[in-house]
Design an enzyme around this catalytic site. Structure first.
Site, PDB file in Angstrom:
ATOM      1  N   THR A 117       0.814  -1.209   0.000  1.00  0.00           N
ATOM      2  CA  THR A 117       0.000   0.000   0.000  1.00  0.00           C
ATOM      3  C   THR A 117       0.853   1.267   0.000  1.00  0.00           C
ATOM      4  O   THR A 117       1.958   1.282   0.557  1.00  0.00           O
ATOM      5  CB  THR A 117      -0.908   0.020   1.250  1.00  0.00           C
ATOM      6  OG1 THR A 117      -1.515   1.311   1.392  1.00  0.00           O
ATOM      7  CG2 THR A 117      -0.121  -0.257   2.526  1.00  0.00           C
ATOM      8  N   TYR A 141      -1.471   0.014  10.022  1.00  0.00           N
ATOM      9  CA  TYR A 141      -1.736  -0.698   8.775  1.00  0.00           C
ATOM     10  C   TYR A 141      -0.527  -0.577   7.838  1.00  0.00           C
ATOM     11  O   TYR A 141       0.003  -1.573   7.327  1.00  0.00           O
ATOM     12  CB  TYR A 141      -3.001  -0.129   8.110  1.00  0.00           C
ATOM     13  CG  TYR A 141      -3.209  -0.626   6.710  1.00  0.00           C
ATOM     14  CD1 TYR A 141      -3.432  -1.968   6.461  1.00  0.00           C
ATOM     15  CD2 TYR A 141      -3.178   0.257   5.626  1.00  0.00           C
ATOM     16  CE1 TYR A 141      -3.610  -2.430   5.169  1.00  0.00           C
ATOM     17  CE2 TYR A 141      -3.362  -0.193   4.343  1.00  0.00           C
ATOM     18  CZ  TYR A 141      -3.576  -1.530   4.114  1.00  0.00           C
ATOM     19  OH  TYR A 141      -3.743  -1.985   2.835  1.00  0.00           O
TER      20      TYR A 141
HETATM   21  N1  UFG Z   1     -13.189   9.720   4.347  1.00  0.00           N
HETATM   22  C1  UFG Z   1     -14.120  10.606   4.823  1.00  0.00           C
HETATM   23  N2  UFG Z   1     -15.271  10.099   5.337  1.00  0.00           N
HETATM   24  C2  UFG Z   1     -15.533   8.767   5.412  1.00  0.00           C
HETATM   25  C3  UFG Z   1     -14.572   7.861   4.917  1.00  0.00           C
HETATM   26  C4  UFG Z   1     -13.405   8.386   4.397  1.00  0.00           C
HETATM   27  O1  UFG Z   1     -13.925  11.819   4.781  1.00  0.00           O
HETATM   28  O2  UFG Z   1     -16.601   8.401   5.926  1.00  0.00           O
HETATM   29  C5  UFG Z   1     -11.938  10.247   3.798  1.00  0.00           C
HETATM   30  C6  UFG Z   1     -10.715   9.762   4.549  1.00  0.00           C
HETATM   31  O3  UFG Z   1     -10.439  10.592   5.644  1.00  0.00           O
HETATM   32  C7  UFG Z   1      -9.661   9.815   3.454  1.00  0.00           C
HETATM   33  C8  UFG Z   1     -10.447   9.508   2.171  1.00  0.00           C
HETATM   34  O4  UFG Z   1     -11.796   9.755   2.480  1.00  0.00           O
HETATM   35  O5  UFG Z   1      -9.142  11.089   3.360  1.00  0.00           O
HETATM   36  C9  UFG Z   1     -10.321   8.067   1.735  1.00  0.00           C
HETATM   37  O6  UFG Z   1     -10.632   7.245   2.863  1.00  0.00           O
HETATM   38  P1  UFG Z   1     -10.870   5.680   2.726  1.00  0.00           P
HETATM   39  O7  UFG Z   1     -11.235   5.183   4.084  1.00  0.00           O
HETATM   40  O8  UFG Z   1     -11.811   5.405   1.609  1.00  0.00           O
HETATM   41  O9  UFG Z   1      -9.448   5.152   2.268  1.00  0.00           O
HETATM   42  P2  UFG Z   1      -8.034   5.317   2.983  1.00  0.00           P
HETATM   43  O10 UFG Z   1      -7.278   6.358   2.215  1.00  0.00           O
HETATM   44  O11 UFG Z   1      -8.131   5.539   4.445  1.00  0.00           O
HETATM   45  O12 UFG Z   1      -7.430   3.875   2.835  1.00  0.00           O
HETATM   46  C10 UFG Z   1      -7.497   3.198   1.622  1.00  0.00           C
HETATM   47  C11 UFG Z   1      -7.385   1.713   1.876  1.00  0.00           C
HETATM   48  C12 UFG Z   1      -6.042   1.391   2.431  1.00  0.00           C
HETATM   49  C13 UFG Z   1      -4.964   2.008   1.578  1.00  0.00           C
HETATM   50  C14 UFG Z   1      -5.205   3.475   1.449  1.00  0.00           C
HETATM   51  C15 UFG Z   1      -4.197   4.207   0.631  1.00  0.00           C
HETATM   52  O13 UFG Z   1      -8.385   1.297   2.798  1.00  0.00           O
HETATM   53  O14 UFG Z   1      -5.916  -0.007   2.436  1.00  0.00           O
HETATM   54  O15 UFG Z   1      -6.457   3.646   0.838  1.00  0.00           O
HETATM   55  O16 UFG Z   1      -4.505   5.581   0.680  1.00  0.00           O
HETATM   56  F1  UFG Z   1      -3.766   1.844   2.171  1.00  0.00           F
END
Ligand code: UFG
Length: 327
Positions: A117, A141
């Site tokens: 990742t 993670y």
């Molecule tokens: N977000 C919100 N509200 C929500 C959910 C997410 O504002 O209800 C924001 C998060 O703060 C983040 C963006 O949307 O800024 C993306 O969040 P996600 O939870 O969809 O994804 P992440 O970036 O946290 O994580 C995902 C995968 C990981 C991977 C990562 C790489 O789950 O496995 O992308 O960026 F490592």
């Protein structure tokens, strides 16, 4: 047809990979504990229910199916949860992967495709994130995935195990045929949560932080379509089977979108309002994660074709309205 062991083949990305492997002439053998995966998502090859924390179960799969390669997707993958329960991530992701890698080495299966990742890079302002960038994860993670990358390098040096390590950016979208799609319980990812808010399955989408140092104050991510992502895995598998050396590849498009921009695109694609609440930052979130590499395109011949934001949202929306798993 050659067997490929797919751990996590009942999950979101693993199930799409199984479809791509079957289309490319391989037999995907899914190994999954069904804690976050779905039996209904296993449609393209045999299924073995088992846990990577149980070495005997893994050995039995290698003995029975003699795979030519491993594609290792099985993992806990929520940044927020990893900040609250780091032990789960070290035990499940790192210990489970070590068991799998040792079992593969014992079975003399020396080709390993690993889903890592961009969270291994951490928060690096104004740094172009390519495969040679330093890795300073800021959540458990990302730390767990970086540790597994190190294990693979050590096994490469010790016994010649070859690996293709893919560092994913944010995976989105769904199979356009509707065979498989994204379905998490509970859901934590931005686009499916937004689609839930759009069609009233939840009251609103909470934006996690509006005070980041970005043009509109919300986090920026690089979104890649799951079908494009798994196509890269088939290319990575062929790379290894052709005898090429271990290699790391970023999988992202190089374009970043803020949470607010994703909301705007979702409104346009669905033609519906997106109810939002502006909330606090989520611990562990990086400000900006955008790939600065074209290595996968140049070296693997990867040609992403569905990774525009409107296409990803529209494929996710179609799946959201019609697809789900029962078991
Ligand atoms: N977000 C919100 N509200 C929500 C959910 C997410 O504002 O209800 C924001 C998060 O703060 C983040 C963006 O949307 O800024 C993306 O969040 P996600 O939870 O969809 O994804 P992440 O970036 O946290 O994580 C995902 C995968 C990981 C991977 C990562 C790489 O789950 O496995 O992308 O960026 F490592």
């Amino acid at each position: 047809m050659a067997n490929v062991l797919v751990t996590g083949g009942a999950g979101y990305i693993g199930s799409h990979a199984c479809k791509a492997l079957a289309a490319a002439g391989f037999t995907p053998v899914t190994f999954d504990n069904l804690i976050t995966g779905w039996r209904d998502a296993v449609k393209f090859g045999p299924f073995i229910q088992g846990d990577l924390l149980n070495r005997a179960e893994i050995d039995a799969v290698f003995a029975r199916h003699t795979p030519v390669a491993v594609m290792h997707f099985a993992a806990l993958s929520q940044v927020g949860e990893s900040m609250k329960h780091p032990g789960r991530y070290w035990r499940n992701n790192v210990q489970g992967s070590l068991n799998l890698i040792e079992a593969a080495a014992s079975a003399e299966c020396g080709n390993f495709v690993f889903s890592s990742t961009c969270a291994t890079y951490g928060d690096q302002d104004n740094v172009v994130l390519d495969e040679d960038s330093d890795q300073y994860p800021i959540n458990a993670y990302g730390s767990s995935k970086r540790a597994i990358e190190d294990i693979l390098r050590d096994f490469g040096a010790a016994c010649g195990m070859k690996s293709v390590i893919f560092r994913y950016f944010n995976v989105a979208g769904a199979d356009p045929d509707g065979d498989v799609g994204e379905f998490h319980k509970p859901e934590t990812h931005l686009i499916p949560l937004m689609l839930d808010a759009i069609d009233g399955k939840r009251d609103a989408l909470t934006i996690f932080g509006t005070d980041y140092d970005t043009p509109d104050g919300t986090c920026i991510r690089d979104y890649v379509h799951v079908c494009d992502l798994v196509d890269a895995h088939v290319l990575g598998l062929r790379w290894l089977l052709d005898g090429k050396p271990s290699r790391v590849f970023n999988l992202g498009t190089g374009s970043g979108f803020s949470v607010r921009e994703v909301i705007d695109h979702s409104r346009d694609v669905t033609n519906r309002a997106v109810p939002i609440i502006e909330g606090k930052r989520r611990p562990g979130d990086c400000t900006k994660l955008v790939s600065g590499s074209t290595r996968a395109v140049a070296e693997l011949g990867w040609a992403p074709s569905r990774s525009t934001l409107p296409q990803m949202i529209s494929d996710a929306w179609r799946w959201h309205q019609t697809g789900h798993y029962n078991t």
